[in-house]
Design a protein around this motif. Sequence first.
Motif, mmCIF file in Angstrom:
data_model
loop_
_atom_site.group_PDB
_atom_site.id
_atom_site.type_symbol
_atom_site.label_atom_id
_atom_site.label_comp_id
_atom_site.label_asym_id
_atom_site.label_seq_id
_atom_site.Cartn_x
_atom_site.Cartn_y
_atom_site.Cartn_z
ATOM 1 N N ASP A 153 -6.061 -55.204 -40.550
ATOM 2 C CA ASP A 153 -5.373 -54.405 -41.553
ATOM 3 C C ASP A 153 -5.027 -55.229 -42.788
ATOM 4 O O ASP A 153 -4.443 -54.721 -43.741
ATOM 5 C CB ASP A 153 -4.106 -53.771 -40.969
ATOM 6 C CG ASP A 153 -3.102 -54.815 -40.493
ATOM 7 O OD1 ASP A 153 -3.477 -56.007 -40.351
ATOM 8 O OD2 ASP A 153 -1.933 -54.442 -40.254
ATOM 9 N N LYS A 154 -5.380 -56.514 -42.777
ATOM 10 C CA LYS A 154 -5.205 -57.395 -43.942
ATOM 11 C C LYS A 154 -6.573 -57.673 -44.564
ATOM 12 O O LYS A 154 -7.593 -57.194 -44.092
ATOM 13 C CB LYS A 154 -4.532 -58.706 -43.512
ATOM 14 C CG LYS A 154 -3.160 -58.539 -42.895
ATOM 15 C CD LYS A 154 -2.157 -58.023 -43.917
ATOM 16 C CE LYS A 154 -0.725 -58.093 -43.433
ATOM 17 N NZ LYS A 154 -0.458 -57.239 -42.274
ATOM 18 N N SER A 155 -6.590 -58.483 -45.603
ATOM 19 C CA SER A 155 -7.854 -58.814 -46.262
ATOM 20 C C SER A 155 -8.719 -59.694 -45.369
ATOM 21 O O SER A 155 -8.258 -60.698 -44.830
ATOM 22 C CB SER A 155 -7.579 -59.552 -47.581
ATOM 23 O OG SER A 155 -7.009 -58.683 -48.532
ATOM 24 N N ALA A 171 -6.451 -62.917 -44.201
ATOM 25 C CA ALA A 171 -5.007 -63.017 -44.423
ATOM 26 C C ALA A 171 -4.246 -62.418 -43.241
ATOM 27 O O ALA A 171 -3.090 -62.038 -43.367
ATOM 28 C CB ALA A 171 -4.628 -62.290 -45.706
ATOM 29 N N ARG A 172 -4.867 -62.382 -42.068
ATOM 30 C CA ARG A 172 -4.276 -61.676 -40.927
ATOM 31 C C ARG A 172 -3.124 -62.412 -40.277
ATOM 32 O O ARG A 172 -2.444 -61.857 -39.420
ATOM 33 C CB ARG A 172 -5.352 -61.409 -39.879
ATOM 34 C CG ARG A 172 -5.958 -62.653 -39.249
ATOM 35 C CD ARG A 172 -7.078 -62.294 -38.291
ATOM 36 N NE ARG A 172 -8.154 -61.604 -38.999
ATOM 37 C CZ ARG A 172 -9.127 -60.929 -38.393
ATOM 38 N NH1 ARG A 172 -9.155 -60.871 -37.067
ATOM 39 N NH2 ARG A 172 -10.067 -60.342 -39.084
ATOM 40 N N ILE A 189 -9.236 -69.861 -42.830
ATOM 41 C CA ILE A 189 -10.601 -69.805 -42.313
ATOM 42 C C ILE A 189 -10.545 -69.471 -40.827
ATOM 43 O O ILE A 189 -9.776 -70.082 -40.076
ATOM 44 C CB ILE A 189 -11.326 -71.144 -42.521
ATOM 45 C CG1 ILE A 189 -11.421 -71.468 -44.021
ATOM 46 C CG2 ILE A 189 -12.718 -71.112 -41.901
ATOM 47 C CD1 ILE A 189 -11.859 -72.882 -44.310
ATOM 48 N N TYR A 190 -11.364 -68.513 -40.422
ATOM 49 C CA TYR A 190 -11.419 -68.101 -39.015
ATOM 50 C C TYR A 190 -12.840 -68.278 -38.474
ATOM 51 O O TYR A 190 -13.830 -68.266 -39.231
ATOM 52 C CB TYR A 190 -11.009 -66.636 -38.863
ATOM 53 C CG TYR A 190 -9.518 -66.422 -38.883
ATOM 54 C CD1 TYR A 190 -8.820 -66.155 -37.712
ATOM 55 C CD2 TYR A 190 -8.810 -66.499 -40.069
ATOM 56 C CE1 TYR A 190 -7.445 -65.962 -37.731
ATOM 57 C CE2 TYR A 190 -7.437 -66.313 -40.098
ATOM 58 C CZ TYR A 190 -6.754 -66.051 -38.922
ATOM 59 O OH TYR A 190 -5.398 -65.864 -38.940
ATOM 60 N N LYS A 191 -12.910 -68.413 -37.168
ATOM 61 C CA LYS A 191 -14.185 -68.489 -36.464
ATOM 62 C C LYS A 191 -14.149 -67.511 -35.297
ATOM 63 O O LYS A 191 -13.152 -67.415 -34.584
ATOM 64 C CB LYS A 191 -14.429 -69.911 -35.949
ATOM 65 C CG LYS A 191 -15.700 -70.076 -35.131
ATOM 66 C CD LYS A 191 -15.787 -71.487 -34.562
ATOM 67 C CE LYS A 191 -16.968 -71.646 -33.630
ATOM 68 N NZ LYS A 191 -17.017 -72.997 -33.014
ATOM 69 N N ALA A 192 -15.255 -66.769 -35.105
ATOM 70 C CA ALA A 192 -15.357 -65.813 -33.996
ATOM 71 C C ALA A 192 -16.700 -65.992 -33.305
ATOM 72 O O ALA A 192 -17.634 -66.587 -33.855
ATOM 73 C CB ALA A 192 -15.206 -64.386 -34.519
ATOM 74 N N ASP A 193 -16.794 -65.466 -32.093
ATOM 75 C CA ASP A 193 -18.041 -65.529 -31.332
ATOM 76 C C ASP A 193 -18.905 -64.317 -31.655
ATOM 77 O O ASP A 193 -18.439 -63.170 -31.611
ATOM 78 C CB ASP A 193 -17.757 -65.542 -29.828
ATOM 79 C CG ASP A 193 -17.015 -66.795 -29.385
ATOM 80 O OD1 ASP A 193 -17.218 -67.854 -30.018
ATOM 81 O OD2 ASP A 193 -16.238 -66.702 -28.410
ATOM 82 N N TYR A 194 -20.167 -64.580 -31.984
ATOM 83 C CA TYR A 194 -21.137 -63.500 -32.162
ATOM 84 C C TYR A 194 -21.951 -63.424 -30.878
ATOM 85 O O TYR A 194 -22.718 -64.326 -30.542
ATOM 86 C CB TYR A 194 -22.045 -63.774 -33.358
ATOM 87 C CG TYR A 194 -23.062 -62.679 -33.602
ATOM 88 C CD1 TYR A 194 -22.672 -61.492 -34.203
ATOM 89 C CD2 TYR A 194 -24.382 -62.829 -33.213
ATOM 90 C CE1 TYR A 194 -23.586 -60.465 -34.410
ATOM 91 C CE2 TYR A 194 -25.305 -61.815 -33.424
ATOM 92 C CZ TYR A 194 -24.902 -60.638 -34.022
ATOM 93 O OH TYR A 194 -25.798 -59.629 -34.228
ATOM 94 N N ASN A 195 -21.772 -62.347 -30.124
ATOM 95 C CA ASN A 195 -22.343 -62.223 -28.785
ATOM 96 C C ASN A 195 -23.748 -61.627 -28.818
ATOM 97 O O ASN A 195 -24.163 -61.009 -29.803
ATOM 98 C CB ASN A 195 -21.424 -61.364 -27.911
ATOM 99 C CG ASN A 195 -20.001 -61.919 -27.885
ATOM 100 O OD1 ASN A 195 -19.801 -63.093 -27.597
ATOM 101 N ND2 ASN A 195 -19.024 -61.076 -28.207
#
Length: 621
Positions: A153-155, A171-172, A189-195
């Motif tokens: 819900d943030k940028s 900006a979460r 900066i964020y990092k997520a897993d691409y499955n």
Amino acid sequence: MKNLYIALSFVVISITVSAQNKNTKIADKLFARFEYVDAVKEYQKLIENGKADPYVYKQLADANYNMFNSAEAIKWYKKATETQQDAETYYRYAQMLKAEGKYDDANKQMKKFATAAPSDLRAKAFNENPNYIPSLLDKSKLFDVKSSEISSDKSDFGAVLYDNSLYFTSARNGARKNYGWTEEPFLDIYKADYNTDGTITNASPVRELNSKWHDGPITISADGKTAYFASESYKEKQFSPKDKKANAKYSQVYLFSATKNGDSWGTPSSLPFNDKSFSNSNPSLSRDGKTLYFTSNRPSSVGGTDIWKVAVNADGTYGEPQNLGVKVNTEGNESFPFIADDNKTLYFASSGKQGFGGLDVYQIDLTNGEATNLGKPVNTEKDDFAFTFNGSKKIGFLSTNRSGNDDIFIVNPICAVDVLIVVTNAKTGEILANASVSMLDDKKNVIATEMSNAKGEVNYKVECDRAYVVQASKDGFEGNTFAVTKSKGPKAKVDAALQPIDVIVTETEIILKPIYFEYDKSNITQEGAFELDKLVQVMKNNDKMVIMSKSHTDTRGSDKYNLTLSDRRAKSTVQYIISKGIDASRISGKGMGELEPKEVCNPCTEAQHALNRRSEFLIVK
């Protein structure tokens, strides 16, 4: 929030000093500190108290422009432009109108802008092609676009996929204090897993790279060992000169690099071409690791922010930053570069080129090309930016505020094949210009028809893994069809070699291949048209010749019905010949029904029936 990295707005936005007064002091100070939410409240108080003037209206409009509140910006630009304004105000007003889909009203403001700044590249482009929107809407769809579950819900923006890791800026983090521009938390900066199933999970901040200031976007080398990212010059304790009116020091946006040690990143270091008098941001590293593209408002920029590049040398040093020039940059803002895997295709966002409104995404071949708008649905009337694409996984990411908030969308390319058709003389190999070339789908539907150019070429874009047929014809040549085999592309070539017309003409008859008709039908088929074109050519070469066409049916159906059907076929044949420019007095037709079968049979095979459904051409004179 992305405006922070579009406008690099740590740089002070100028305020018209002559229009300021004691009433606007509080609001102006908030505006100068980029605390637009609170600044808007203060300016509105002045309006409520009857202390408004064109300056207040313009400040309100600009504050809403910077937050991309297009409806509110339009409201106040309309009030502000009741008096004479600077050129850029009219341009911003036009951009906000386009963001609401009000293109006619936007053009009116663009005319004022072009009059006030005739030498501006944006003004010149508008004057050359003011009604460009229809051509953008007619562009072939290149991508499908859909929302992603990674947005909050943030940028959220600036997503880029490396191997199975998706990095993005957000900006979460609600635990941190808000930034006054949008009243959202500072960026991280964020990092997520691409499955493997395409889902995106486990988003978490990259703590080694994040600070208490704004951080991101980020780009990572092909080997995964080096990261370049944007952050603030506060890290280096460097500031722009103090703004006394705002009573504040301003940070610039700097570029930093970090090297991976095991599973974590080492201490970031500032790049040597950072400078406290301008900003650098939005990095994108080429896959060969030799060139870093970025956004900057450094000296020699064409507009507000430009796309630049710098050489990354093998010894860890850097070359001199170079501006990408006016094929990419305008007097507006260009930002969010992304260099594709081929090291030559650059995607970038621009508010200065002709688009749908706000920021649009463009692509350019840096070796020898022009910037082109990616069209819908990638671009909308709102801000669309930070387009990235992973070539190996054939998936891209787009940042957009089309839903009212900066969100990350997934981009899937529409698989297409660029088919080049070259029409030639089958006997001599000569190029045939002005040949009619049609593309048909696997259901024989004509998709498009074009004339071959001076090189005998026609280009079509078709879907992957689908069979097509090319039909080519030209006066003096036998028309023919050519298969386009199923392909994943990206390119295919069809050599459409046409045989010169060589028709057998006796004293009594012109002998063509049979003009076959479909069962129980009288319309001319494409194959029949190719043969009839030969007859047309003979009659054009012999302008005194008079022909009678005899049309025959097979033996199915009643005698009366077949006579009527053959008469319709004869008339269809005659009408086709006349449509090609032959005078009606030189061609007549007669239906023979089943009176003169070519194949006498009982019962008849389908092939024998087809031979009986024919037309013959007798020379009357």
